[in-house]
Design an enzyme around this catalytic site. Structure first.
Site, PDB file in Angstrom:
ATOM      1  CB  VAL A  27     -12.859 -12.613  -0.505  1.00  0.00           C
ATOM      2  CG1 VAL A  27     -14.142 -12.781  -1.304  1.00  0.00           C
ATOM      3  CG2 VAL A  27     -13.156 -12.014   0.867  1.00  0.00           C
ATOM      4  CE  LYS A  80       6.148  10.035  -9.868  1.00  0.00           C
ATOM      5  NZ  LYS A  80       6.296  11.516  -9.963  1.00  0.00           N
ATOM      6  CE  LYS A 105       0.164   3.664  -0.850  1.00  0.00           C
ATOM      7  NZ  LYS A 105       0.588   2.400  -1.501  1.00  0.00           N
ATOM      8  CE  LYS A 153      -8.464  -7.232  -3.589  1.00  0.00           C
ATOM      9  NZ  LYS A 153      -7.727  -8.207  -2.773  1.00  0.00           N
ATOM     10  NE  ARG A 173      -7.671 -11.226   3.938  1.00  0.00           N
ATOM     11  CZ  ARG A 173      -7.192 -10.028   3.647  1.00  0.00           C
ATOM     12  NH1 ARG A 173      -6.313  -9.446   4.458  1.00  0.00           N
ATOM     13  NH2 ARG A 173      -7.563  -9.392   2.541  1.00  0.00           N
ATOM     14  CG  HIS A 184      -4.892  -5.147  -6.623  1.00  0.00           C
ATOM     15  ND1 HIS A 184      -5.040  -4.636  -5.361  1.00  0.00           N
ATOM     16  CD2 HIS A 184      -4.741  -6.469  -6.458  1.00  0.00           C
ATOM     17  CE1 HIS A 184      -4.974  -5.622  -4.478  1.00  0.00           C
ATOM     18  NE2 HIS A 184      -4.807  -6.749  -5.122  1.00  0.00           N
TER      19      HIS A 184
HETATM   20  C1  MV4 Z   1      -1.067   3.293  -4.390  1.00  0.00           C
HETATM   21  C2  MV4 Z   1      -1.662   3.755  -5.585  1.00  0.00           C
HETATM   22  C3  MV4 Z   1      -0.881   4.462  -6.463  1.00  0.00           C
HETATM   23  N1  MV4 Z   1       0.422   4.729  -6.164  1.00  0.00           N
HETATM   24  N2  MV4 Z   1       0.224   3.581  -4.153  1.00  0.00           N
HETATM   25  C4  MV4 Z   1      -5.040   1.363  -2.492  1.00  0.00           C
HETATM   26  C5  MV4 Z   1      -5.208   0.514  -1.285  1.00  0.00           C
HETATM   27  C6  MV4 Z   1      -3.862   0.325  -0.719  1.00  0.00           C
HETATM   28  N3  MV4 Z   1      -3.584  -1.065  -0.685  1.00  0.00           N
HETATM   29  C7  MV4 Z   1      -2.915   1.034  -1.610  1.00  0.00           C
HETATM   30  N4  MV4 Z   1      -3.671   1.613  -2.682  1.00  0.00           N
HETATM   31  C8  MV4 Z   1      -3.061   2.312  -3.679  1.00  0.00           C
HETATM   32  N5  MV4 Z   1      -1.749   2.589  -3.485  1.00  0.00           N
HETATM   33  C9  MV4 Z   1       0.927   4.292  -5.027  1.00  0.00           C
HETATM   34  N6  MV4 Z   1       2.198   4.565  -4.754  1.00  0.00           N
HETATM   35  C10 MV4 Z   1      -3.014   3.452  -5.794  1.00  0.00           C
HETATM   36  C11 MV4 Z   1      -3.722   2.762  -4.841  1.00  0.00           C
HETATM   37  C12 MV4 Z   1      -5.107   2.524  -5.151  1.00  0.00           C
HETATM   38  C13 MV4 Z   1      -5.560   1.262  -5.563  1.00  0.00           C
HETATM   39  C14 MV4 Z   1      -4.708   0.169  -5.648  1.00  0.00           C
HETATM   40  C15 MV4 Z   1      -5.174  -1.060  -6.050  1.00  0.00           C
HETATM   41  C16 MV4 Z   1      -6.501  -1.210  -6.401  1.00  0.00           C
HETATM   42  C17 MV4 Z   1      -7.367  -0.161  -6.328  1.00  0.00           C
HETATM   43  C18 MV4 Z   1      -6.914   1.092  -5.905  1.00  0.00           C
HETATM   44  C19 MV4 Z   1      -7.801   2.172  -5.832  1.00  0.00           C
HETATM   45  C20 MV4 Z   1      -7.344   3.383  -5.416  1.00  0.00           C
HETATM   46  C21 MV4 Z   1      -5.996   3.562  -5.072  1.00  0.00           C
END
Ligand code: MV4
Length: 447
Positions: free
Chosen positions: A295, A201, A158, A237, A292, A208
């Site tokens: 929405v 990982k 990331k 979302k 912030r 979420h």
């Molecule tokens: C992750 C994950 C799985 N494992 N991190 C998506 C946006 C950013 N805020 C971080 N995200 C994710 N991080 C780990 N270690 C999966 C996502 C992710 C996701 C997270 C929440 C809601 C929708 C998502 C869609 C794709 C990937």
């Protein structure tokens, strides 16, 4: 208390903020681009000043134009809403330098949470669970491979300057590493001017779930329970609800306390959201913090009976909060109504609204800036309304949402209403059985 607030935003959130200001006896100043001259926020504010042409970088992101308007109109505070300048540390500092209160946290707090590696380190130190991964930034592919080997594949890299999905790559085996690394760094450099990467990982099927918090200038903080935002498409979302169908009373207390620790550890001031990923074992991990108003804040307002914008303005004015946590009393669901065609890959559908009928009745709330004959400009995001329902149970809320969606008429453009109607009929959704993978398999039936 503030006498006059400038609203540095547009659309439904600008209107939402104006409404609360009116109830608080605070005068309002709207700013607008030429594309928004016929917008309701312009008409409902006490004063309105044009700040530039349609492109955001020449209007709603134009700091000097906005500060000038605040000075000319004698505004003593600026509410940034969401998007645009809401998480811009430089803007928060420029406001402070001009003796204008930025309604939100300080520039330093925004910076701390905006850099994801710093945010994660801060959370680890505050004893908030984080996802196993690299200690900090990765300095090379070799370093990345080493950490990945230790924690096991799949992993995710990331961007430290990222958030909301940009500059992220899932890596399932070491052979993919170099290629993913190069493309993620390139993307991050182009998007944020920062190629810094960290590693975690990869969780395969998380939810979420985010906790709303509020902190004041006196070091107090409390949480206002959760919202489940797992129904997303390409990191946008679509639906949010509270309580989360996955939540338990014990987990709510645990996650709520973790969110309050997170807030207090940085002396956070304002409303904020701690985003968590929750795995199949209901283990929760800090993902990022939004500094912030969001929405989806109305979902929380409906379940706890609280005007979050009012509380946000009060803490910005230095008023102390009670500091007690809040727990959901009812069930609320929000559907985002976008000017998009759900049958054509959600492609934008701006244009003129010819016919409009907004649903109503008990437990139905619509936050929108649109009206019949309004033209949706193509320059900004496509959300045109939020339909929020609340009822005693989740089942009743879904029933009410179906009824409200069936009353909603928007002609002249395509909207996401038919998508939401299908979603509300979906068995998995009805059972509360969904994760962030849900939209990958949800099939929209063409009419
Ligand atoms: C992750 C994950 C799985 N494992 N991190 C998506 C946006 C950013 N805020 C971080 N995200 C994710 N991080 C780990 N270690 C999966 C996502 C992710 C996701 C997270 C929440 C809601 C929708 C998502 C869609 C794709 C990937």
């Amino acid at each position: 208390m503030f006498k006059k607030i400038l609203i540095a935003n547009r659309g439904e959130i600008a209107l939402r903020i104006i409404r609360t200001c009116k109830e608080m006896g605070i005068k309002t100043v709207a700013v607008y681009s030429t594309a928004d001259k016929d917008s309701l926020h312009v008409r409902f504010a006490d004063e309105a000043v044009c700040i530039g042409p349609p492109p955001s970088n020449q209007s709603y992101l134009n700091m000097s134009a906005i500060i000038s308007v605040a000075e000319i109109t004698n505004a003593d505070a600026i509410h940034p809403g969401y998007g645009f300048l809401a998480e811009n540390a430089k803007f928060a500092r420029v406001c402070a330098d001009h003796n204008i209160k930025f309604i939100g946290p300080t520039g330093d707090m925004i910076d701390k949470m905006g850099d994801k590696v710093t945010a994660k380190k801060t959370m680890r130190e505050a004893n908030v669970p984080t996802i196993p991964g690299s200690e900090g930034l990765l300095d090379s592919v070799e370093h990345g491979l080493e950490v990945a080997e230790k924690i096991g594949y799949p992993i995710i890299i990331k961007a430290t300057a990222g958030g909301g999905g940009k500059g992220m790559r899932i890596i399932r085996n070491p052979e993919q590493f170099q290629e993913m690394w190069d493309s993620a760094r390139q993307e991050s450099q182009a998007a944020f001017g920062n190629a810094g990467m960290y590693l975690e990982k990869f969780l395969e099927n998380p939810r979420h779930i985010e906790i709303q918090i509020i902190g004041d200038q006196h070091g107090k903080a409390c949480h206002l329970s959760e919202r489940d935002c797992s129904v997303q498409r390409r990191h946008q979302k679509l639906v949010e609800e509270s309580p989360s169908p996955y939540m338990t009373e014990e987990l709510r207390i645990e996650m709520g306390n973790a969110a309050v620790r997170a807030s207090k550890s940085i002396g956070y001031e304002g409303v904020g959201t701690i985003e968590f990923l929750v795995d199949e074992d209901r283990k929760y991990y800090f993902m990022e913090m939004n500094t912030r108003i969001q929405v989806e804040h109305p979902v929380t307002e409906e379940v706890i009976g609280y005007d979050l914008i009012k509380e946000q303005i009060k803490v910005a004015a230095g008023i102390e909060i009670i500091g007690q946590d809040y727990f959901p009393q009812v069930h609320a669901i929000e559907c985002r109504i976008n000017a998009e065609d759900p049958f054509k890959d959600f492609r934008p559908s701006p244009g003129k609204i010819k016919v409009l009928h907004i649903p109503g009745g008990q437990g139905v709330r619509v936050d929108t800036h649109v009206y019949a004959s309004y033209s949706i400009p193509p320059n900004y995001d496509s959300m045109i309304a939020k339909l929020i329902v609340s009822a005693r149970t989740r089942t009743e809320a879904i029933t009410k949402m179906k009824r409200a969606l069936s009353e909603f008429v928007i002609e002249g453009i395509n909207t996401t209403i038919p998508f939401h109607e299908q979603l509300m009929e979906n068995k998995q959704f009805a059972e509360g059985n969904y994760t962030n993978k849900f939209m990958e398999t949800f099939e929209i039936k063409k009419p």
